[in-house]
Structure formats: structure tokens, C-alpha cells
Design a protein around this motif. Structure first.
Motif, PDB file in Angstrom:
ATOM      1  N   ILE A 214      37.227  38.571  44.265  1.00 12.40           N
ATOM      2  CA  ILE A 214      36.761  37.680  43.228  1.00 12.40           C
ATOM      3  C   ILE A 214      36.625  38.579  41.888  1.00 12.40           C
ATOM      4  N   CYS A 215      37.279  37.980  40.742  1.00  6.71           N
ATOM      5  CA  CYS A 215      37.248  38.640  39.501  1.00  6.71           C
ATOM      6  C   CYS A 215      36.083  37.986  38.821  1.00  6.71           C
ATOM      7  N   ASN A 216      35.007  38.811  38.529  1.00 13.08           N
ATOM      8  CA  ASN A 216      33.944  38.348  37.764  1.00 13.08           C
ATOM      9  C   ASN A 216      33.959  38.377  36.326  1.00 13.08           C
ATOM     10  N   ALA A 217      34.277  37.026  35.761  1.00 11.53           N
ATOM     11  CA  ALA A 217      34.311  37.087  34.231  1.00 11.53           C
ATOM     12  C   ALA A 217      33.229  36.083  33.927  1.00 11.53           C
ATOM     13  N   ASP A 218      32.227  36.366  34.483  1.00 15.68           N
ATOM     14  CA  ASP A 218      31.144  35.432  34.006  1.00 15.68           C
ATOM     15  C   ASP A 218      30.283  36.244  33.135  1.00 15.68           C
ATOM     16  N   GLU A 219      30.875  36.550  31.849  1.00 13.08           N
ATOM     17  CA  GLU A 219      30.253  37.660  31.064  1.00 13.08           C
ATOM     18  C   GLU A 219      29.066  36.840  30.497  1.00 13.08           C
ATOM     19  N   GLY A 220      28.072  37.239  31.016  1.00  5.67           N
ATOM     20  CA  GLY A 220      26.611  36.570  30.667  1.00  5.67           C
ATOM     21  C   GLY A 220      25.802  37.175  29.600  1.00  5.67           C
ATOM     22  N   ASP A 221      26.025  38.386  29.495  1.00  4.37           N
ATOM     23  CA  ASP A 221      25.096  39.214  28.519  1.00  4.37           C
ATOM     24  C   ASP A 221      25.434  38.602  27.115  1.00  4.37           C
ATOM     25  N   PRO A 222      24.045  38.383  26.410  1.00  4.93           N
ATOM     26  CA  PRO A 222      24.273  37.874  25.093  1.00  4.93           C
ATOM     27  C   PRO A 222      24.563  39.058  24.242  1.00  4.93           C
TER      28      PRO A 222
ATOM     29  N   ASP B 247      43.349  35.547  49.256  1.00  2.19           N
ATOM     30  CA  ASP B 247      42.752  34.743  48.277  1.00  2.19           C
ATOM     31  C   ASP B 247      41.991  35.157  47.358  1.00  2.19           C
ATOM     32  N   GLY B 248      42.111  34.750  46.085  1.00  2.00           N
ATOM     33  CA  GLY B 248      41.453  35.169  44.945  1.00  2.00           C
ATOM     34  C   GLY B 248      40.794  34.183  44.166  1.00  2.00           C
ATOM     35  N   THR B 249      39.790  34.679  43.630  1.00  2.00           N
ATOM     36  CA  THR B 249      39.117  33.543  42.647  1.00  2.00           C
ATOM     37  C   THR B 249      38.766  34.439  41.177  1.00  2.00           C
ATOM     38  N   ILE B 250      39.096  33.685  40.286  1.00  2.00           N
ATOM     39  CA  ILE B 250      38.503  33.979  38.978  1.00  2.00           C
ATOM     40  C   ILE B 250      37.260  33.131  38.663  1.00  2.00           C
ATOM     41  N   TYR B 251      36.162  33.830  38.480  1.00  2.00           N
ATOM     42  CA  TYR B 251      34.860  32.958  38.183  1.00  2.00           C
ATOM     43  C   TYR B 251      34.865  33.379  36.641  1.00  2.00           C
ATOM     44  N   ILE B 252      34.965  32.354  35.669  1.00  2.00           N
ATOM     45  CA  ILE B 252      34.711  32.567  34.476  1.00  2.00           C
ATOM     46  C   ILE B 252      33.791  31.504  33.895  1.00  2.00           C
TER      47      ILE B 252
ATOM     48  N   ARG C  68      44.262  30.709  28.500  1.00  2.00           N
ATOM     49  CA  ARG C  68      45.221  31.467  28.757  1.00  2.00           C
ATOM     50  C   ARG C  68      45.467  32.032  30.163  1.00  2.00           C
ATOM     51  N   LEU C  69      44.382  31.850  30.850  1.00  2.00           N
ATOM     52  CA  LEU C  69      44.710  32.232  32.526  1.00  2.00           C
ATOM     53  C   LEU C  69      45.540  31.383  33.228  1.00  2.00           C
ATOM     54  N   ARG C  70      45.348  30.176  32.960  1.00  2.00           N
ATOM     55  CA  ARG C  70      46.073  29.088  33.300  1.00  2.00           C
ATOM     56  C   ARG C  70      47.516  29.227  33.125  1.00  2.00           C
ATOM     57  N   THR C  71      47.840  29.532  31.754  1.00  2.00           N
ATOM     58  CA  THR C  71      49.127  29.647  31.389  1.00  2.00           C
ATOM     59  C   THR C  71      49.803  30.862  32.241  1.00  2.00           C
ATOM     60  N   ALA C  72      48.787  31.873  32.324  1.00  2.00           N
ATOM     61  CA  ALA C  72      49.379  33.362  32.932  1.00  2.00           C
ATOM     62  C   ALA C  72      49.802  32.803  34.417  1.00  2.00           C
ATOM     63  N   ILE C  73      48.826  32.258  34.882  1.00  2.00           N
ATOM     64  CA  ILE C  73      48.965  31.999  36.222  1.00  2.00           C
ATOM     65  C   ILE C  73      50.155  31.065  36.795  1.00  2.00           C
ATOM     66  N   ALA C  74      50.672  30.109  35.687  1.00  2.00           N
ATOM     67  CA  ALA C  74      51.872  29.461  36.073  1.00  2.00           C
ATOM     68  C   ALA C  74      52.740  30.282  35.918  1.00  2.00           C
TER      69      ALA C  74
ATOM     70  N   ASP D 157      55.581  41.859  52.188  1.00  2.00           N
ATOM     71  CA  ASP D 157      54.864  41.295  53.186  1.00  2.00           C
ATOM     72  C   ASP D 157      53.556  40.771  52.695  1.00  2.00           C
ATOM     73  N   PHE D 158      53.314  41.141  51.427  1.00  2.00           N
ATOM     74  CA  PHE D 158      51.970  40.586  50.992  1.00  2.00           C
ATOM     75  C   PHE D 158      51.647  39.305  50.473  1.00  2.00           C
ATOM     76  N   SER D 159      51.031  38.475  50.490  1.00  2.00           N
ATOM     77  CA  SER D 159      50.784  36.888  50.067  1.00  2.00           C
ATOM     78  C   SER D 159      49.546  36.929  49.502  1.00  2.00           C
ATOM     79  N   PHE D 160      49.335  36.349  48.486  1.00  2.00           N
ATOM     80  CA  PHE D 160      48.195  36.111  47.569  1.00  2.00           C
ATOM     81  C   PHE D 160      48.347  34.893  46.622  1.00  2.00           C
ATOM     82  N   ASP D 161      46.988  33.955  46.916  1.00  2.00           N
ATOM     83  CA  ASP D 161      46.999  33.266  45.780  1.00  2.00           C
ATOM     84  C   ASP D 161      45.764  33.129  45.035  1.00  2.00           C
ATOM     85  N   LEU D 162      45.706  32.649  43.877  1.00  2.00           N
ATOM     86  CA  LEU D 162      44.250  32.574  43.281  1.00  2.00           C
ATOM     87  C   LEU D 162      44.053  31.287  42.456  1.00  2.00           C
ATOM     88  N   LYS D 163      42.738  31.150  42.389  1.00  2.00           N
ATOM     89  CA  LYS D 163      42.496  29.853  41.528  1.00  2.00           C
ATOM     90  C   LYS D 163      41.256  30.173  40.527  1.00  2.00           C
ATOM     91  N   ILE D 164      41.130  29.230  39.823  1.00  2.00           N
ATOM     92  CA  ILE D 164      40.055  29.613  38.549  1.00  2.00           C
ATOM     93  C   ILE D 164      38.772  28.697  38.878  1.00  2.00           C
TER      94      ILE D 164
END
Lengths: 623, 155
Positions: free
Chosen positions: A212-220, A251-256, A266-272, A288-295
Motif C-alpha cells: 500500500i502506498c500511503n498518500a493520505d497526506e493528512g497533516d495540515p 497487488d498494490g493500492t494507492i490510498y490517496i 495524474r496517477l490515473r493517467t500514469a497507470i494507464a 516472472d514478476f506480476s503486479f497490479d495496482l488500484k487507487i
């Protein structure tokens, strides 16, 4: 292995042509910050003017290059000239710039920041010699403001995905070794060694592992991750691929945060683009490496920056933390071993792999290696996104990079709501994980907020506690109820109704909250209060004993006053006052009735910026 | 079987409990807010009790249960905006629009929201009107921003 060679050589050639100045090239900083400053209007003006005057030029929309206070930034690169940067560009100025470049001999000087060439150019300074940039080392941010983030070819041409190719040819242990030797520690704030977390996850037996990529940048007050994703999304995504390969995640998740629409786009475009290039899916690049990710878009809860709360929310539950161990690296998403890394941690990985662990660890201190991005904001002259080696002193960051303050320095706040306010005596301490922790603050994700003499420490502590109180998930009583009481006591003090015994009460309660909370939110929530009490006790006493707010901020204490000798009676303040508290005939000093005044600040600002006299209305500490 | 309660986007989801938050986000994007009725329909679709759905939905700041105003006015109260006077901008708007944060104006034109951070801290204080972000606002400039919008709508 089916590589990217063919595509990369085409991309490199195209990038070379773009840089070789065959056609005029115009760069516009179009990150969220640039757009907020008016880049969209400037872009429209440039496009319109190019068409109208039939100037032939390409436009490159780039991410944020850092000095947000100079936005909107527009750079022009004419055939034979280096790229030249201009600041605070308006539509009118943009049209003028184009005319000068296309028809004039000399480069325009107005709002010139610098050029990107190697040697001197027409006496203009170099862009990277600008005082805000000169002390910076751009490792993670190397592409921000340089490439079009939506164009994967630009990333490829600048050695993008080469680190991935290298990793795919190595056993996972070798990749881990590189990360270990680099000394990289988690950039989300806690500073846990990245390699160790990865190893635990890899060595846990499981049929499935998650990243999981933590992009939940919450600090004000922090926006480093947003800027990186907006300016160079593929760097983060390449880092994810390498991390996934090393830990064996499929599998990977970007939590944003949903509040970052441009970064998500930008992420959607980049993933496409990655899919088109075979960088996602089965057998990536023929390996041999397989990986997929979603937002996954976060639904707005600060506590979801905490690992187990984040996992709960991805699983569709309330985002509440749970006890650890088991740590997510052993038992995480859907009960499977899971690695959660911050955006910047992942964004550093490709650079580390490409340039080697030693190269990365040459920056930083004994225990805190590499560079770190910070959002430098508040009452500092030059605000923006910066990247400096760890171990740089706060003084260098605030006064050299940030250009100091217009009014006197009071404190610097690091680590967001989990951090603390440090006074002048800490200006020469290095920014690293240990030094900041020793001072009672934390590194955090990288917000540096500079406070001047006009910022009230009690108010700042109250602000952060209001925030954590509202964001407490409610699971642990000390955090849920304790933060409420902290707020209530601070509220009382800021109204001039505090007692001396309140200070001891604040400290006692803070200790109880720190000791009795499950997750980082509660354990660190009292930090702003504790550091404020430790380093700025006098200011609390002024509120309690003298019933005054020395910084003239706390609204129940301050008094608005018209300086009769300065007031010219221009009536601008009379017009803006919403309650009719200000009266007086034209050309005579006005009267302010404090009984009617609601302290909305309108008169103060209009007098400051828009009135004949200027500064005839003052806000005083009270009592 | 009757047609799906959310036929326009049902195919984007697997229809399992883990889809709850993305489904709530999608429903809110389409319908503007979450109604009692939409929660009931989600409950039947994902096989999660209405109770649980409300539990999750009320936990996250993003979800609304009343009809929002046509335009969303977000006042940023991140740290940088706070020290530069964001709170007072919110006060001015509360008075001008005669609403509290989280509410819509009587004519349904504006929704006033306070947000923790829009991530444009270098341009503080920041206010967002729908998708457009205004930097370096003030208790005075904020009136101009609203008036400019109203004039444009009239034109």
C-alpha cells in the motif's frame, strides 16, 4: 526479458529534440499551487496569444518546481537560449514576455528568476543559484518542474524505469541489500528502517502479500506528497514496483486523499500508460514478476494515516486502529502480510537503486540518511516545497532557504499535529529523526511551519488540539475524552479565564493521553501542548495572569484601536465594518465602539492596504 | 429480478462488502448526498446492514446526509491558513451567507465547508470555490471572489 529499450530510445530522441531548441518551448508550472496562483488564466493567455500572433511554440505543463511564492512561474526556452524562468506571471505579463522573446533582441528582465543553462547568459543569474534553491539537493524532486508528468516518455528519457529493469535482473535479497545500505527510513514520520519492514513481510509465509502506498497526506500544513505525485507520478509508481518485487507482493493500492483531485488524475493517467508499456499486469517486462495496482480515495479521516486504520478503511470499515502486534507486515490487508510505505519513501527507491546506496547515504547524518522534502510555510518570506539533506539545521532552512521572516522569529512547528513548537534555542539543531524527537517534537511527514511574533502559542496549541480532538476515532477513552478536556482548558486560557493550576492540569492530562492511547494519533496528540508549555510558558502566564495575548491574536483578549493622529478619516473602514462599530464624519478621525466590535479584522486590513493613512487601526494585546 | 438500484454504475463494482466506501463515494457523486433511501438500496445490494453503513458513512468527513448547496465554498483551515487568519475568513462567510460550516444557504446556492488542508499552504490563506482555488485571500478579498462569481453568472 522484454525490455523497454525500443520505446526508451524513441522517448530519449524526442526528449532530446525538445531540449535541443528546434522550436521555442514554454513551460508553465501547473501543479495545484500554480493553478491556485492563477496558472490556468496565464496558460489561456499564452495559448491565445501564440495563436493570434502566429508564434510557433510548444507548451509544456510541468509540476511544481518548489518556490510556490513565485507562482505562477512561466519559463521560455527559445532556439539558442537556455530555459529562462519568470515569476508571478499574469496574463498581461505573459503576453508581453512572448512579444519580447519573439520580436525583441534582449531577454526581458522584469520578474526574471534565472536561467537553466550551464554558463552565464546575458548576465542573468542561474535558476538554481536562487537563494531558495541553492542549498537544496533534489533527489526525490529531480523531475518536478522539469518534465510533463502526464508524459511517460519524458520519465523514460530521464532514466525512468531503469531501476526497475535492474531490480528484475537481481534476486530480491540483493535489492533489499541496496535499500538496507542506503539507510533509508520511512518518510511518513516514524522513521522506521524501510528494509527491516520489507524483510519481515517477505519472510512471513503467505500465499499473498500486499503493498500500500500511503498518500493520505493528512497533516495540515504539509503538501510534499501531493507535489511529488503531481510533478513526477512515475517515480512513486516505479518505487512501488520495486517494493512489490522485493517483498513479493502481487497487488498494490494507492490510498490517496480525495482532496487531491489533480494528483489522482495524474496517477490515473500514469497507470494507464504503464499498462500500455507492460509495466503492470502479468509477467512485467517479460519477467516472472506480476503486479497490479488500484487507487483508493480516502474519505477524509486523519486517523487513516495510521497503518491499521488505513487497512480497516480499505476493507470498507470505520477507520479505527487496532492493537499491534501483529504488525501489518505480518498480518495486514485481508489478513495478509502488508507493507505500507509513504509516497516519498517509495519515490526515493528508484533513485537509490539507480545511483547506488552509497550515493544516497552520502547525504544526511549518521542515523538519518539521504534527503527529505519539506513544505516550508507560515510566516517565512519564501514559501514552498524544498528538499534538503537530513541534518541541515532549522536555521539554514528558515533563514537561508526560506529567507527569514518579515517580523521576528518566534517558533517553528514541525511534525504537524503530532509535533511541537520549538523556539529560538533549537534553530541550530539539525533536522533528523533523533534530534527532533529529543526536543519533544517529531520529524513527521515534513511540514515546517514558521511562526513569528504575531502568532500566539496558546492559540497554536489550541488549534492543533482542536484538530486532533475532532479527528480522534474515539476508540481509546484517554484520547477521545482527554483531548476534549485539553481543548476546553486551552479555550479557557485563551479567553483570559484560565488559572495557574491549569498548567499542571494540562501536563498531567497530556501524560495520561500519551500513555493510554493505542495509536500514534493519541500518543502524540499532546505534543503541541507539552512543547508549548515547556518552551513558551511565559506566554501562557501572560494569558492567565495578565489577561493579555502578547501576540494580539486571541480574540477575547485583544482590543482594536484607532490611532487618532494617524487616521485621515477616509471612511474606508466605516464602509467595511459589518456591525457599524466605526463612526465619524469624512476627514475627521473616526471612533471605534468596542461594545459593537466583533473583531472581524476587516477594518484593520482595509486600513493596512487600502486606506489613505494606512496602519491607523491597530490590534493590541489587551488588558 | 427488477433492474439494479444503481444500474448506471453497478458494473464498476464487484458488489461485495469491501466496496462500501467507494460505492458511497460514487452514490454521493451522482446524487449529491446520501439519502435514507440510497442507504437502504446500498444495504440490499452489498448485503450490509443499514446500521453498519451509517456507522461507516458518519465516520468519514466526506459523506453528507443533507442536500448540499449548488456551489461548494471550502475555507481551508490547515496550519498555514490558520496562522494567516483562515478562521476569520470563515467567520466573514458565516455572516455573509448566514450559514454555519457544513450547511447550505437558504437559496441553495452555496455550501459552506471548513476543510483541514487543501495542500496549497504556500499560498495561505486559501479558499476554494468548487474546483477553483484562490490563494492569498483575506477577509476583504473574499467578498470580491463571491461577487465576481455572481456577476459572471448574471452575465
Amino acid at each position: 526479458m522484454r525490455g523497454l529499450e525500443a520505446h526508451r530510445s524513441r522517448a530519449t530522441q524526442a526528449w532530446g529534440e525538445l531540449q535541443s531548441n528546434a522550436r521555442p518551448l514554454i513551460y508553465v508550472g501547473a501543479g495545484s499551487c500554480g493553478l491556485a496562483a492563477g496558472a490556468a488564466e496565464v496558460l489561456e493567455a499564452i495559448e491565445g496569444h501564440l495563436a493570434e500572433k502566429k508564434y510557433a511554440a510548444d507548451i509544456l505543463k510541468v509540476g511544481c518546481i518548489g518556490p510556490c511564492y513565485l507562482e505562477p512561474l512561466v519559463d521560455v526556452q527559445m532556439p539558442g537560449n537556455p530555459r529562462i524562468s519568470y515569476s508571478n506571471v499574469t496574463p498581461v505579463l505573459a503576453r508581453g514576455l512572448l512579444d519580447s522573446f519573439f520580436e525583441g533582441e534582449e531577454i526581458p528582465r522584469r520578474r526574471l528568476v534565472g536561467h537553466f543553462g550551464q554558463d552565464g547568459f546575458q548576465g542573468a543569474p542561474k535558476f538554481f543559484d536562487h537563494p531558495m534553491l541553492a542549498r537544496q539537493v533534489r533527489v526525490v524532486l529531480r523531475n518536478c518542474g522539469i518534465i510533463d508528468p502526464d508524459n511517460v516518455d519524458h520519465y523514460l528519457a530521464r532514466d525512468g524505469y531503469k531501476a526497475l529493469e535492474k531490480c528484475l535482473s537481481l534476486p530480491w535479497r540483493d535489492v533489499l541489500e541496496i535499500v538496507k545500505n542506503s539507510g533509508l527510513r520511512g518518510r511518513g514520520g516514524a522513521g522506521f528502517p524501510t528494509w527491516r519492514k520489507w524483510l519481515v513481510c517477505r519472510e512471513t509465509e503467505s500465499d499473498r502479500r500486499c503493498l500500500i502506498c500511503n498518500a493520505d497526506e493528512g497533516d495540515p500544513g504539509a503538501f510534499m506528497n501531493r507535489s511529488l505525485i503531481e510533478g513526477d507520478p512515475h517515480a512513486v509508481l516505479e518505487g512501488m514496483l520495486i517494493a512489490a518485487y522485493t517483498i513479493g507482493a502481487g497487488d498494490g493500492t494507492i490510498y490517496i486523499r480525495a482532496e487531491y483531485p489533480l494528483a489522482i488524475k495524474r496517477l490515473r493517467t500514469a497507470i494507464a500508460r504503464m499498462r500500455e508499456l507492460g509495466l503492470l499486469g502479468d509477467r512485467i517486462l517479460g519477467s516472472d514478476f506480476s503486479f497490479d495496482l488500484k487507487i483508493k480515495e480516502g474519505a477524509g479521516a486523519f486517523v487513516c494515516g495510521e497503518e491499521t486504520a488505513l487497512i480497516a478503511s480499505i476493507e470498507g470499515r470505520r477507520g479505527m486502529p487496532r492493537t499491534r502486534p501483529p504488525f501489518p507486515a505480518v498480518e495486514g490487508l485481508w489478513g495478509k502480510p502488508t507493507i505500507i510505505n509513504n509516497v516519498e519513501t517509495l519515490g526515493s527507491i528508484p533513485q537509490i537503486v539507480r545511483n547506488g546506496a552509497e550515493w544516497f547515504s552520502q547525504y544526511g547524518t549518521e542515523t538519518s540518511k539521504g534527503t527529505k522534502t519539506f513544505s516550508l510555510v507560515g510566516k517565512v518570506r519564501r514559501t514552498g516545497l524544498i528538499e534538503v539533506p537530513l541534518g541541515t539545521t532549522l536555521r539554514t532552512v528558515i533563514f537561508d532557504v526560506g529567507g527569514g521572516l518579515a517580523k521576528g522569529f518566534k517558533a517553528v512547528q514541525t511534525g504537524g499535529p503530532s509535533g511541537g513548537c520549538l523556539g529560538e534555542e533549537f534553530l541550530d539543531s539539525p533536522i533528523d529523526y533523533e534530534a527532533l524527537a529529543a526536543a519533544g517534537s517529531i520529524m513527521g511527514s515534513g511540514g515546517i511551519i514558521v511562526l513569528d511574533k504575531n502568532t500566539c502559542i496558546v492559540d497554536t496549541a489550541k488549534y492543533f488540539l482542536n484538530f486532533t480532538q475532532a479527528e480522534s476515532c474515539g476508540k481509546c477513552v484517554p484520547c477521545r475524552v482527554g483531548t476534549r478536556h485539553l481543548v476546553a482548558i486551552l479555550e479557557r486560557i485563551s479567553k483570559g479565564k484560565g488559572e495557574i493550576s491549569d498548567l499542571a492540569r494540562l501536563e498531567q492530562l497530556s501524560r495520561a493521553i500519551k500513555g493510554g492511547s493505542l495509536c500514534g494519533l493519541g500518543q502524540t496528540a499532546p505534543n503541541p501542548v507539552l512543547t508549548a508549555l515547556k518552551y513558551f510558558r511565559g506566554e501562557f502566564l501572560a494569558h492567565i495572569v495578565e489577561k493579555r495575548c502578547p501576540a494580539a491574536v486571541c480574540r477575547d483578549l485583544v482590543v482594536y484601536r484607532i490611532i487618532k493622529e494617524k487616521c485621515t478619516g477616509c471612511q474606508r473602514c466605516v464602509q467595511v465594518c459589518p456591525t457599524g462599530a466605526i463612526t465619524g464624519p469624512r476627514a475627521e478621525a473616526h471612533n471605534l465602539d468596542m461594545a459593537k466590535c466583533i473583531k472581524c479584522r476587516s477594518c484593520y486590513e482595509i486600513c493596512r492596504f487600502d486606506a489613505v493613512a494606512g496602519d491607523a487601526i491597530v490590534i493590541e494585546p489587551g488588558a | 429480478m427488477s433492474s439494479h438500484p444503481f444500474s448506471s454504475f453497478a458494473r464498476e463494482f464487484k458488489g461485495e462488502p469491501a466496496d462500501l466506501i467507494p460505492v458511497l463515494q460514487r452514490v454521493q457523486a451522482v446524487e449529491g448526498y446520501l439519502t435514507q433511501d440510497s442507504v437502504r438500496r446500498i444495504s440490499r445490494w452489498l448485503r450490509i446492514s443499514e446500521n453498519e453503513i451509517f456507522g461507516v458513512a458518519t465516520f468519514f468527513a466526506q459523506f453528507r446526509f443533507t442536500r448540499p448547496g449548488e456551489h461548494c465554498l471550502k475555507v481551508c483551515l490547515g496550519t498555514a491558513c490558520h496562522v494567516k487568519g483562515g478562521e476569520q475568513i470563515l467567520d466573514v462567510l458565516t455572516r455573509r451567507l448566514e450559514v454555519q460550516p457544513g450547511e447550505a444557504t437558504a437559496d441553495g446556492k452555496y455550501q459552506l465547508e471548513r476543510v483541514a488542508c487543501l495542500g496549497c499552504c504556500a499560498l495561505a490563506p486559501v479558499v476554494a470555490l468548487d474546483e477553483k482555488i484562490y490563494g492569498q485571500t483575506s477577509v476583504l478579498r473574499i467578498h470580491g471572489i463571491l461577487e465576481e462569481r455572481q456577476n459572471r453568472e448574471r452575465a
